[in-house]
Design an enzyme around this catalytic site. Sequence first.
Site, PDB file in Angstrom:
ATOM      1  CD  GLU A 131      55.759 115.199  19.396  1.00 43.39           C
ATOM      2  OE1 GLU A 131      56.696 114.550  19.902  1.00 43.39           O
ATOM      3  OE2 GLU A 131      54.691 115.415  19.976  1.00 43.39           O
ATOM      4  CG  HIS A 247      56.147 121.519  25.956  1.00 48.12           C
ATOM      5  ND1 HIS A 247      55.663 122.428  25.048  1.00 48.12           N
ATOM      6  CD2 HIS A 247      55.976 120.300  25.402  1.00 48.12           C
ATOM      7  CE1 HIS A 247      55.217 121.768  23.986  1.00 48.12           C
ATOM      8  NE2 HIS A 247      55.395 120.473  24.182  1.00 48.12           N
ATOM      9  NE  ARG A 293      58.966 118.344  23.372  1.00 51.22           N
ATOM     10  CZ  ARG A 293      58.156 117.463  23.897  1.00 51.22           C
ATOM     11  NH1 ARG A 293      58.290 117.123  25.157  1.00 51.22           N
ATOM     12  NH2 ARG A 293      57.207 116.927  23.185  1.00 51.22           N
ATOM     13  CG  HIS A 354      56.555 118.878  29.231  1.00 51.84           C
ATOM     14  ND1 HIS A 354      55.192 118.863  29.406  1.00 51.84           N
ATOM     15  CD2 HIS A 354      56.817 118.002  28.220  1.00 51.84           C
ATOM     16  CE1 HIS A 354      54.651 118.017  28.539  1.00 51.84           C
ATOM     17  NE2 HIS A 354      55.618 117.477  27.817  1.00 51.84           N
ATOM     18  NE  ARG A 389      59.914 114.024  27.254  1.00 51.98           N
ATOM     19  CZ  ARG A 389      58.635 114.129  26.871  1.00 51.98           C
ATOM     20  NH1 ARG A 389      57.944 113.061  26.547  1.00 51.98           N
ATOM     21  NH2 ARG A 389      58.052 115.307  26.823  1.00 51.98           N
TER      22      ARG A 389
HETATM   23  C1  LIG Z   1      50.426 117.910  29.549  1.00 51.99           C
HETATM   24  C2  LIG Z   1      51.354 116.786  29.202  1.00 51.99           C
HETATM   25  C3  LIG Z   1      51.459 116.336  27.897  1.00 51.99           C
HETATM   26  C4  LIG Z   1      52.320 115.293  27.575  1.00 51.99           C
HETATM   27  N1  LIG Z   1      52.353 114.820  26.280  1.00 51.99           N
HETATM   28  C5  LIG Z   1      53.126 113.741  25.997  1.00 51.99           C
HETATM   29  C6  LIG Z   1      53.088 113.152  24.707  1.00 51.99           C
HETATM   30  O1  LIG Z   1      52.354 113.572  23.833  1.00 51.99           O
HETATM   31  N2  LIG Z   1      53.895 112.074  24.475  1.00 51.99           N
HETATM   32  C7  LIG Z   1      54.717 111.539  25.434  1.00 51.99           C
HETATM   33  O2  LIG Z   1      55.412 110.560  25.171  1.00 51.99           O
HETATM   34  N3  LIG Z   1      54.744 112.085  26.670  1.00 51.99           N
HETATM   35  C8  LIG Z   1      53.977 113.148  26.983  1.00 51.99           C
HETATM   36  N4  LIG Z   1      54.003 113.677  28.237  1.00 51.99           N
HETATM   37  C9  LIG Z   1      54.809 113.007  29.260  1.00 51.99           C
HETATM   38  C10 LIG Z   1      54.109 111.720  29.680  1.00 51.99           C
HETATM   39  O3  LIG Z   1      52.726 111.954  29.734  1.00 51.99           O
HETATM   40  C11 LIG Z   1      54.581 111.252  31.042  1.00 51.99           C
HETATM   41  O4  LIG Z   1      55.972 111.200  31.085  1.00 51.99           O
HETATM   42  C12 LIG Z   1      54.041 109.853  31.340  1.00 51.99           C
HETATM   43  O5  LIG Z   1      52.651 109.822  31.148  1.00 51.99           O
HETATM   44  C13 LIG Z   1      54.388 109.466  32.752  1.00 51.99           C
HETATM   45  O6  LIG Z   1      53.739 108.267  33.050  1.00 51.99           O
HETATM   46  P1  LIG Z   1      53.944 107.619  34.479  1.00 51.99           P
HETATM   47  O7  LIG Z   1      53.086 106.416  34.503  1.00 51.99           O
HETATM   48  O8  LIG Z   1      55.369 107.478  34.771  1.00 51.99           O
HETATM   49  O9  LIG Z   1      53.409 108.736  35.499  1.00 51.99           O
HETATM   50  P2  LIG Z   1      51.931 109.444  35.663  1.00 51.99           P
HETATM   51  O10 LIG Z   1      51.133 109.148  34.469  1.00 51.99           O
HETATM   52  O11 LIG Z   1      52.183 110.804  36.021  1.00 51.99           O
HETATM   53  O12 LIG Z   1      51.366 108.621  36.876  1.00 51.99           O
HETATM   54  C14 LIG Z   1      51.908 108.765  38.173  1.00 51.99           C
HETATM   55  C15 LIG Z   1      50.981 108.124  39.173  1.00 51.99           C
HETATM   56  O13 LIG Z   1      51.605 108.044  40.464  1.00 51.99           O
HETATM   57  C16 LIG Z   1      50.674 108.408  41.454  1.00 51.99           C
HETATM   58  N5  LIG Z   1      51.393 108.891  42.647  1.00 51.99           N
HETATM   59  C17 LIG Z   1      52.331 109.871  42.716  1.00 51.99           C
HETATM   60  N6  LIG Z   1      52.750 110.013  43.993  1.00 51.99           N
HETATM   61  C18 LIG Z   1      52.069 109.105  44.726  1.00 51.99           C
HETATM   62  C19 LIG Z   1      52.032 108.788  46.107  1.00 51.99           C
HETATM   63  N7  LIG Z   1      52.788 109.425  47.017  1.00 51.99           N
HETATM   64  N8  LIG Z   1      51.209 107.804  46.516  1.00 51.99           N
HETATM   65  C20 LIG Z   1      50.411 107.150  45.634  1.00 51.99           C
HETATM   66  N9  LIG Z   1      50.389 107.424  44.314  1.00 51.99           N
HETATM   67  C21 LIG Z   1      51.209 108.382  43.878  1.00 51.99           C
HETATM   68  C22 LIG Z   1      49.820 109.472  40.788  1.00 51.99           C
HETATM   69  O14 LIG Z   1      48.621 109.618  41.484  1.00 51.99           O
HETATM   70  C23 LIG Z   1      49.681 108.878  39.391  1.00 51.99           C
HETATM   71  O15 LIG Z   1      48.651 107.930  39.360  1.00 51.99           O
HETATM   72  C24 LIG Z   1      53.133 114.717  28.588  1.00 51.99           C
HETATM   73  C25 LIG Z   1      53.056 115.183  29.893  1.00 51.99           C
HETATM   74  C26 LIG Z   1      52.164 116.207  30.219  1.00 51.99           C
HETATM   75  C27 LIG Z   1      52.098 116.694  31.628  1.00 51.99           C
END
Ligand SMILES: Cc1cc2nc3c(=O)[nH]c(=O)nc-3n(C[C@H](O)[C@H](O)[C@H](O)COP(=O)(O)OP(=O)(O)OC[C@H]3O[C@@H](n4cnc5c(N)ncnc54)[C@H](O)[C@@H]3O)c2cc1C
Length: 542
Positions: A131, A247, A293, A354, A389
Site C-alpha cells: 500500500e 482517505h 494518503r 477516514h 497513519r
Molecule cells: C471502511 C474502512 C476501511 C478500513 N480499512 C482498514 C484496513 O484495511 N486496514 C487497517 O489497518 N485499518 C483500516 N481501517 C481502520 C480500522 O478499521 C479501524 O481503525 C479499526 O477497526 C478500529 O477498531 P476499534 O476496535 O478501535 O473500533 P471499531 O471497530 O470502530 O469499534 C468501536 C466499537 O465501539 C462501540 N461504541 C462506540 N461508542 C459507543 C458507546 N457510546 N457505547 C457503547 N459502545 C460504543 C461501537 O459500537 C463499536 O462496537 C478502515 C476503516 C474503515 C472505516
Amino acid sequence: MTRENIFKRYQVSFDSKTLQHIFTDTLIIGSGVAGLSSAIHASKGGSVLVVTKTEINENCTEHAQGGIAAKLNLGDSYKSHIDDTLSTGQGICNDAVVSSVIREGPKRVKELISWGAKFDKENGKLAFTKEGGHSRPRILRARGDSTGKEIEETLINMVRKNPQIRVFEHTFALDLLVSKNSCDGIIAWRSQEGKILIWAKQTILASGGCGQVYRETTNPEIATGDGIAMAYRAGVRLQDLEFVQFHPTTLYVAGTERVLISETVRGEGGVLRNKDGELFMSKYHPSAELAPRDIVSRSIVQEIRRTDHTHVYLDVRHISKEKLSNRFPKIKKLCASFGIDITRQLIPVHPSAHYMIGGVKVDQNGKTSMKNLYACGEVSCTGLHGANRLGSNSLLEGLVFGYRTGNMVGKKLEEKKEGLSPRSFKEPSKSHLYSELDLEDLKNSLKSLMWRSVGIERDGKYLKEAIKNIEHWSKYIISNEFSSPLGWEVQNMLTVSILISSSASKRCESRGVHYRLDHPDTDDKHWKKHIIVYNGKYDFVQ
Ligand SMILES: Cc1cc2nc3c(=O)[nH]c(=O)nc-3n(C[C@H](O)[C@H](O)[C@H](O)COP(=O)(O)OP(=O)(O)OC[C@H]3O[C@@H](n4cnc5c(N)ncnc54)[C@H](O)[C@@H]3O)c2cc1C
C-alpha cells in the site's frame, strides 16, 4: 458562558439509588478489534463485560478492506516497517511505541491465525500486498478485500466461547463514573431497561473513532466519537486531535453513502485519472499513486479544483478480470450495484474522512491519565501514527494494544483481589428543548461545516469561524438533556468537533494529515510537539 461551561460533566440526570446496578471485574466499551481482543486477554484475570452500542459486529473493524500490516514476509524486515511508519508519521511518532508495536505485530497476527483467522494465500503461502508508504509487500488480507470481517468474526467466535465474557448489545455508554481521578465504571442506557450503572474494577475504552463528524466519511454510523467526548467530560488527557486522516478514494455516486475503495487497489496497479482522462499523480509526487494518503488526498482536491469537476476516477481496466474478481470481490460487487463494471468502466472517486489519529492519550500499556481507565484502538492515541497513519497499521495497533490492555488488566486483577465499591451518585435533570427533527438538521449542518472548514485543507480564518459556530450550537445542545442515542451522539459530535477544530487552529504549521493553507510549511522549531487537551486547557509537549 465560558467555553468550559459548555461542557457539562454528565450527559443525563440520574440517581444511583433508583437505578439497576451491574458488576464486573473488567468493563470494555466497544466490540471492534481492540475491544474484543482486550476482552479475550482480560478474561484470564476475571469476569469481563463488553458493552456495544448496536450489534456486536457493527463497527469500523467489520468494514476494513485492505488488510493488516505485519512483518511476516521473508523478504521484509522490522527495520523497513519501522522506517516506513516513522517516515509517514512526519517526526512526531513515539519511536519506542513504533518499534515495540511492529516487533510484537507478527506474534499477535499468528495468535489470530491460531484462533482460526484465515488470511489469503498464494501457492500455499501467506500472500502479501503493498500500500502507499510501504516500501515492501507486507499487508495480509482475507477474502480478497474483507480483512476486517474475517478478523471480527474470528474474535467474536473466541468471545462467544469464553464463559468469562458477557456481551451487552444495544447498550449505550454515556459517561464514566469517577471519584478521586479513578474510574469506577459507567452510566449506560439499554433500550429495554433504560439507564443502568455498571461498576467495574478496570474499564477499557475501545469505542473507535469519530469519522461521522464529517459529511464525507468512510466510517459507519457508530463512529460518533463518544469515547473521546466522555473521556474529555471526565477530565482525561487527549492528544493530537487535529490529526484526522482523509482517505483519497471513496466511491463518489451522488446521493449515496461514501464507500471506501481500498488503497490496495492502487497497490495492485490502479491509477487515478482526471475528468479529461489524464494521469495526474506523478505531477504531485514521485511515488505517484503510491504516495502517502495525505498527499494523494490533497492532490485529488487540487485536481478537482483545477478541472472544475466534482471528482476524479480510479482506473483498473488494465488489470486482468480474473485478478479483479479474486482480489476485490467486494469492491467489484459494490460498484456493479451502482451500474459500474470496473473491468470496463472508470470508478468515480473522491476523498473522505477516514481515521482519527488523535485520541485518549495512553502509555505503552494503554493506560490513560485516569486511574483504572485504559484505552485501545482508534479511540486512543498511542504515538504509533505520529502526524499520519501508515495504511494497515491501525488493525495492527488495535490487535497489539487490545492484547496489552487486556493482559495488563487481567494481571492486575489476578494480583489484587479487591472488591468493588459502588457509591451514591446523583446528577440533577436539565431542560429538554430540542426535537429529534431539529437534531438531524443540526447534525447535517455540523458535518458540512466540519468538511468545509476543518477538512483536508484548513485555514486559520475559517477554523476560527467554525469554532464560533460550533460553540454557538453547543451552548444550546450540550446544556440540554436528551433521552435517546441520537441526542447523546450529537452532543458528543459537537464536543469532538470543537476539540478537533481548536487543536487544528492552534497548530500553525502543516504536518502529515494536518494541512494549513496559511501555514503550508512544516515548522519543526516550534511545532515538533503534541497538543494535549483536558479540562479546557491545552499543553504543548515534545
Ligand atoms: C471502511 C474502512 C476501511 C478500513 N480499512 C482498514 C484496513 O484495511 N486496514 C487497517 O489497518 N485499518 C483500516 N481501517 C481502520 C480500522 O478499521 C479501524 O481503525 C479499526 O477497526 C478500529 O477498531 P476499534 O476496535 O478501535 O473500533 P471499531 O471497530 O470502530 O469499534 C468501536 C466499537 O465501539 C462501540 N461504541 C462506540 N461508542 C459507543 C458507546 N457510546 N457505547 C457503547 N459502545 C460504543 C461501537 O459500537 C463499536 O462496537 C478502515 C476503516 C474503515 C472505516
